[in-house]
Design a protein around this motif. Structure first.
Motif, PDB file in Angstrom:
ATOM      1  N   HIS A  80     -57.485 -12.076 -38.601  1.00  0.00           N
ATOM      2  CA  HIS A  80     -58.744 -11.352 -38.691  1.00  0.00           C
ATOM      3  C   HIS A  80     -59.834 -12.205 -39.349  1.00  0.00           C
ATOM      4  O   HIS A  80     -60.992 -12.176 -38.938  1.00  0.00           O
ATOM      5  CB  HIS A  80     -58.537 -10.058 -39.478  1.00  0.00           C
ATOM      6  CG  HIS A  80     -59.630  -9.061 -39.294  1.00  0.00           C
ATOM      7  ND1 HIS A  80     -59.926  -8.520 -38.066  1.00  0.00           N
ATOM      8  CD2 HIS A  80     -60.504  -8.518 -40.162  1.00  0.00           C
ATOM      9  CE1 HIS A  80     -60.936  -7.681 -38.200  1.00  0.00           C
ATOM     10  NE2 HIS A  80     -61.305  -7.671 -39.453  1.00  0.00           N
ATOM     11  N   PRO A 131     -62.579 -13.167 -46.952  1.00  0.00           N
ATOM     12  CA  PRO A 131     -62.836 -11.805 -46.445  1.00  0.00           C
ATOM     13  C   PRO A 131     -61.603 -11.163 -45.810  1.00  0.00           C
ATOM     14  O   PRO A 131     -61.460  -9.940 -45.858  1.00  0.00           O
ATOM     15  CB  PRO A 131     -63.938 -12.002 -45.401  1.00  0.00           C
ATOM     16  CG  PRO A 131     -63.982 -13.441 -45.130  1.00  0.00           C
ATOM     17  CD  PRO A 131     -63.463 -14.144 -46.334  1.00  0.00           C
ATOM     18  N   TYR A 141     -67.712  -5.695 -46.968  1.00  0.00           N
ATOM     19  CA  TYR A 141     -66.260  -5.537 -46.842  1.00  0.00           C
ATOM     20  C   TYR A 141     -65.944  -4.497 -45.762  1.00  0.00           C
ATOM     21  O   TYR A 141     -65.027  -4.675 -44.967  1.00  0.00           O
ATOM     22  CB  TYR A 141     -65.633  -5.063 -48.154  1.00  0.00           C
ATOM     23  CG  TYR A 141     -65.583  -6.095 -49.255  1.00  0.00           C
ATOM     24  CD1 TYR A 141     -65.800  -7.433 -48.994  1.00  0.00           C
ATOM     25  CD2 TYR A 141     -65.297  -5.717 -50.561  1.00  0.00           C
ATOM     26  CE1 TYR A 141     -65.749  -8.370 -50.014  1.00  0.00           C
ATOM     27  CE2 TYR A 141     -65.222  -6.648 -51.583  1.00  0.00           C
ATOM     28  CZ  TYR A 141     -65.458  -7.969 -51.300  1.00  0.00           C
ATOM     29  OH  TYR A 141     -65.390  -8.888 -52.313  1.00  0.00           O
ATOM     30  N   MET A 147     -66.215  -5.631 -42.252  1.00  0.00           N
ATOM     31  CA  MET A 147     -65.100  -6.514 -41.930  1.00  0.00           C
ATOM     32  C   MET A 147     -63.807  -5.719 -41.724  1.00  0.00           C
ATOM     33  O   MET A 147     -63.033  -5.990 -40.809  1.00  0.00           O
ATOM     34  CB  MET A 147     -64.965  -7.473 -43.115  1.00  0.00           C
ATOM     35  CG  MET A 147     -63.874  -8.468 -43.020  1.00  0.00           C
ATOM     36  SD  MET A 147     -64.314  -9.782 -41.916  1.00  0.00           S
ATOM     37  CE  MET A 147     -62.750 -10.661 -41.906  1.00  0.00           C
ATOM     38  N   ALA A 149     -65.954  -8.304 -36.998  1.00  0.00           N
ATOM     39  CA  ALA A 149     -65.633  -9.350 -37.973  1.00  0.00           C
ATOM     40  C   ALA A 149     -66.584 -10.528 -37.794  1.00  0.00           C
ATOM     41  O   ALA A 149     -67.116 -11.070 -38.770  1.00  0.00           O
ATOM     42  CB  ALA A 149     -64.187  -9.794 -37.826  1.00  0.00           C
ATOM     43  N   TYR A 172     -63.926 -13.636 -38.226  1.00  0.00           N
ATOM     44  CA  TYR A 172     -65.094 -13.754 -39.118  1.00  0.00           C
ATOM     45  C   TYR A 172     -65.644 -15.179 -39.064  1.00  0.00           C
ATOM     46  O   TYR A 172     -66.851 -15.400 -38.895  1.00  0.00           O
ATOM     47  CB  TYR A 172     -64.641 -13.392 -40.530  1.00  0.00           C
ATOM     48  CG  TYR A 172     -65.650 -13.611 -41.638  1.00  0.00           C
ATOM     49  CD1 TYR A 172     -66.390 -12.548 -42.143  1.00  0.00           C
ATOM     50  CD2 TYR A 172     -65.827 -14.863 -42.216  1.00  0.00           C
ATOM     51  CE1 TYR A 172     -67.284 -12.735 -43.189  1.00  0.00           C
ATOM     52  CE2 TYR A 172     -66.723 -15.065 -43.248  1.00  0.00           C
ATOM     53  CZ  TYR A 172     -67.449 -13.996 -43.732  1.00  0.00           C
ATOM     54  OH  TYR A 172     -68.332 -14.191 -44.755  1.00  0.00           O
ATOM     55  N   SER A 194     -60.018  -7.525 -46.638  1.00  0.00           N
ATOM     56  CA  SER A 194     -59.790  -6.492 -45.632  1.00  0.00           C
ATOM     57  C   SER A 194     -58.374  -5.932 -45.718  1.00  0.00           C
ATOM     58  O   SER A 194     -58.168  -4.736 -45.538  1.00  0.00           O
ATOM     59  CB  SER A 194     -60.006  -7.047 -44.233  1.00  0.00           C
ATOM     60  OG  SER A 194     -61.192  -7.754 -44.180  1.00  0.00           O
ATOM     61  N   GLY A 231     -62.793 -17.782 -43.557  1.00  0.00           N
ATOM     62  CA  GLY A 231     -62.293 -16.439 -43.261  1.00  0.00           C
ATOM     63  C   GLY A 231     -61.211 -15.945 -44.187  1.00  0.00           C
ATOM     64  O   GLY A 231     -60.961 -14.743 -44.259  1.00  0.00           O
ATOM     65  N   SER A 266     -69.973  -9.701 -39.223  1.00  0.00           N
ATOM     66  CA  SER A 266     -70.109  -9.834 -40.678  1.00  0.00           C
ATOM     67  C   SER A 266     -70.112 -11.300 -41.074  1.00  0.00           C
ATOM     68  O   SER A 266     -70.803 -11.679 -42.023  1.00  0.00           O
ATOM     69  CB  SER A 266     -69.040  -9.043 -41.431  1.00  0.00           C
ATOM     70  OG  SER A 266     -67.809  -9.148 -40.819  1.00  0.00           O
TER      71      SER A 266
END
Lengths: 330, 298
Positions: free
Chosen positions: B40, B229, B19, B22, B208, B44, B233, B226, B211
């Protein structure tokens, strides 16, 4: 607009507020919106195909949601990311009342409007002091929590399987005109609200909350009221949709649905009356058509949202107005 | 403390490390532009795909594919900043009201665009990334863990420490912090604020994506991978104080542990709900987060 090169030219806010508070312009918008609705009401004279009537009914569902969100985000400046959630709440409210307590659908719809409105009132009251990214995040997590609750309360809602809801009438044309009627009613109500002092208060809060409060606008009351009204209208749409589709699932509250609503408002032009209404039909009907062509509808519309937000902040309606003005001058 | 508690704590901490990896990028972006990047999670996703497709499709060794995923994410971050974020600070003094709305709309739209583009171009199927090592289960006292997860946690610690050190001591890191504190003041002192923003977006996108790559053997790469996560975030940057890097690291570890214990002792179905409730409570009652400072206006 190329704000990156010319700092002087970045007053997008000022331009928009001048455009939408002047009553002459909003009367033009209202007339355009009514004319558009008349065209929509006449369509069944030509199109009798059940599939396309269904597409138009869903477009009207989105048009109501987009209008409700536009009241909150476009006119009051409260950027909520939970419009689809209120539709889901309305849909589950009437669905559960009808199936578990045997309430007649019409009463269920009225209850759904009240329940969604009350939820909106409470949420609006809670997030009163939050703005910008904070407000967006809080409403987003509210939306996610509600969706989690709906899909995890399997004993009550049957979770992701969906809840079967009794229908209201079987004729598709009948449903079509119910939605036309509700959409027209909400449009007139929105116009009346915006023309009244309340509309000016809301737009004053959007343009400068502190200045509005200093000028004697009851900011707490009007912000909460905008939240509650927007939620009630969304709940209305959700409840109607529940009886139309005869099925309620947590998917109604997906973030993607909110994304569609935001796209429609941004492409049409936030803070205008006719833009989001027309864009709701345009986006939904085009997306059905693009689905047949190759399924690129969501790619196209999300790209359009970014492009419109970046370069044409006043949306299609703003573009059309600009074109009209240039045409008149020449 | 029983054996189960140790296992839950260690696994919670490891989840928290991912976490943190990220969330740091999101926190940096908030610090420098005062916006929440709703795309964001898609940085990822880009990383997860880049790693998986480069390693499996081109047959490149995983140790090469991992840094490539970082670079790919950095590229997407850079493009995002150059094309969409410039209006946020060019002439930012007179931007006024529309600024926040613009940021939400444009990043939200970008998120939907990337998800659907990948869905159409690569397809909706999930791809499982190749693990870094093949040891499937390692027993450390009461803790049972897969070899990949343990190694990935170690890499995550290293990357987090390097990032934190760069922000704290490097020349660019100091510039970034200066712009976060006061954009106008920093530009008067001769700092290229536009370049600082570009660097932040590249770093954020890279982290990102990294991760995403690290977790792709555990959570398969798919277009909407995505979302999950990203929501974590958001919770973390709020808990840790928007814009505070140490705060987001502490908040990540705390959230990892809370979820790990909560899933067992409170409710498994609602394990993703705890953080969301915390997020709402913090925004309402302590918007500066655990470590954030109350706004200082100059």
């Amino acid at each position: 607009m190329s704000a990156s090169e010319t700092p002087l030219h970045s007053g997008g806010a000022d331009k928009r507020s001048v455009a939408s508070t002047s009553t002459g312009k909003s009367a033009v918008e209202f007339r355009a919106a009514i004319a558009f609705l008349i065209v929509i009401a006449l369509i069944p004279a030509v199109v009798r195909n059940d599939y396309w009537l269904g597409v138009l009914i869903v477009s009207m569902y989105f048009a109501i949601l987009t209008g409700a969100w536009n009241l909150l985000a476009g006119y009051t400046g409260q950027f909520s990311l939970a419009p689809a959630t209120f539709a889901m709440i309305g849909a589950y409210a009437t669905g559960l009342l009808c199936t578990a307590f045997g309430v007649p659908p019409l009463l269920g719809i009225v209850a759904a409007i009240l329940i969604a409105g009350l939820t909106g009132l409470i949420l609006g009251r809670i997030v009163l002091r939050l703005t910008g990214p904070y407000l967006a995040l809080t409403t987003l997590s509210f939306a996610e929590i509600m969706r989690l609750v709906a899909s995890n309360s399997i004993d009550i809602t049957r979770g992701d399987l969906g809840l079967a809801v009794p229908g209201l009438l079987s004729s598709r044309i009948g449903w079509y005109y119910i939605f036309v009627g509700v959409l027209a009613f909400l449009l007139v109500a929105l116009y009346a609200l915006l023309r009244s002092k309340a509309g000016l208060f809301l737009q004053a809060i959007r343009d400068d909350e502190v200045a509005a409060a200093r000028s004697g606008v009851d900011v707490v009351f009007w912000k909460t009221a905008a939240f509650a009204l927007s939620a009630a209208a969304s709940g209305f749409a959700g409840a109607l949709y529940a009886h139309f589709a005869e099925l309620v699932t947590p998917e109604l509250g997906l973030i993607g649905q909110t994304g569609l609503i935001v796209s429609m408002a941004v492409i049409g032009g936030m803070g205008t009356l006719a833009g989001p209404l027309i864009a709701a039909f345009l986006v939904y009907v085009l997306s059905e058509w693009l689905r047949d062509v190759g399924g690129y509808q969501l790619v196209v519309f999300s790209a359009l949202v970014v492009i419109f937000a970046r370069f044409f902040r006043e949306g299609l309606w703003g573009l059309a107005r600009g074109a009209m003005q240039r045409w008149r001058r020449s | 403390m029983g054996a189960i508690s140790v296992d839950l704590a260690v696994n919670g901490l490891i989840t928290g490390l991912f976490y943190a990896l990220m969330a740091i990028g999101l926190s940096l972006i908030f610090g420098i532009l005062r916006i929440v990047n709703f795309a964001h999670g898609e940085f990822y996703m880009v990383g997860a795909y880049a790693y998986t497709l480069i390693a499996l499709g081109l047959g490149v060794p995983v140790w090469v594919a991992l840094p490539l995923a970082f670079l790919f994410g950095a590229l997407v971050g850079w493009i995002t900043e150059r094309t969409l974020m410039r209006p946020l600070y060019a002439g930012y003094t007179s931007w006024g009201l529309m600024r926040d709305e613009y940021a939400v709309i444009v990043t939200f739209g970008l998120s939907l665009f990337l998800i659907n583009l990948v869905d159409k171009v690569i397809g909706p199927y999930a791809y499982r990334g190749p693990p870094l090592v093949d040891a499937s289960r390692i027993v450390l006292g009461p803790v049972l863990i897969s070899g990949h997860r343990l190694l990935a946690a170690g890499i995550a610690i290293a990357v987090i420490l390097i990032t934190a050190a760069l922000i704290k001591w490097s020349f660019w890191g100091k510039q970034i912090r200066a712009v976060s504190q006061n954009r106008l003041g920093a530009s008067l002192a001769g700092i290229d604020t536009a370049r600082a923003s570009s660097i932040v977006f590249m770093l954020s996108g890279g982290l990102a994506a990294f991760s995403g790559a690290l977790l792709s053997p555990v959570i398969n790469a798919s277009p909407d991978v995505g979302a999950f996560p990203a929501i974590k975030s958001y919770i973390i940057v709020v808990l840790g104080g928007m814009g505070s890097v140490p705060g987001s690291i502490v908040a990540s570890l705390a959230l990892g542990i809370i979820e790990s214990f909560g899933a067992v002792y409170l409710s498994y179905q609602y394990r993703d709900g705890f953080g969301l409730i915390l997020l709402m409570l913090f925004l309402l009652f302590r918007p500066q987060g655990l470590f954030g400072e109350k706004g200082r206006e100059v």
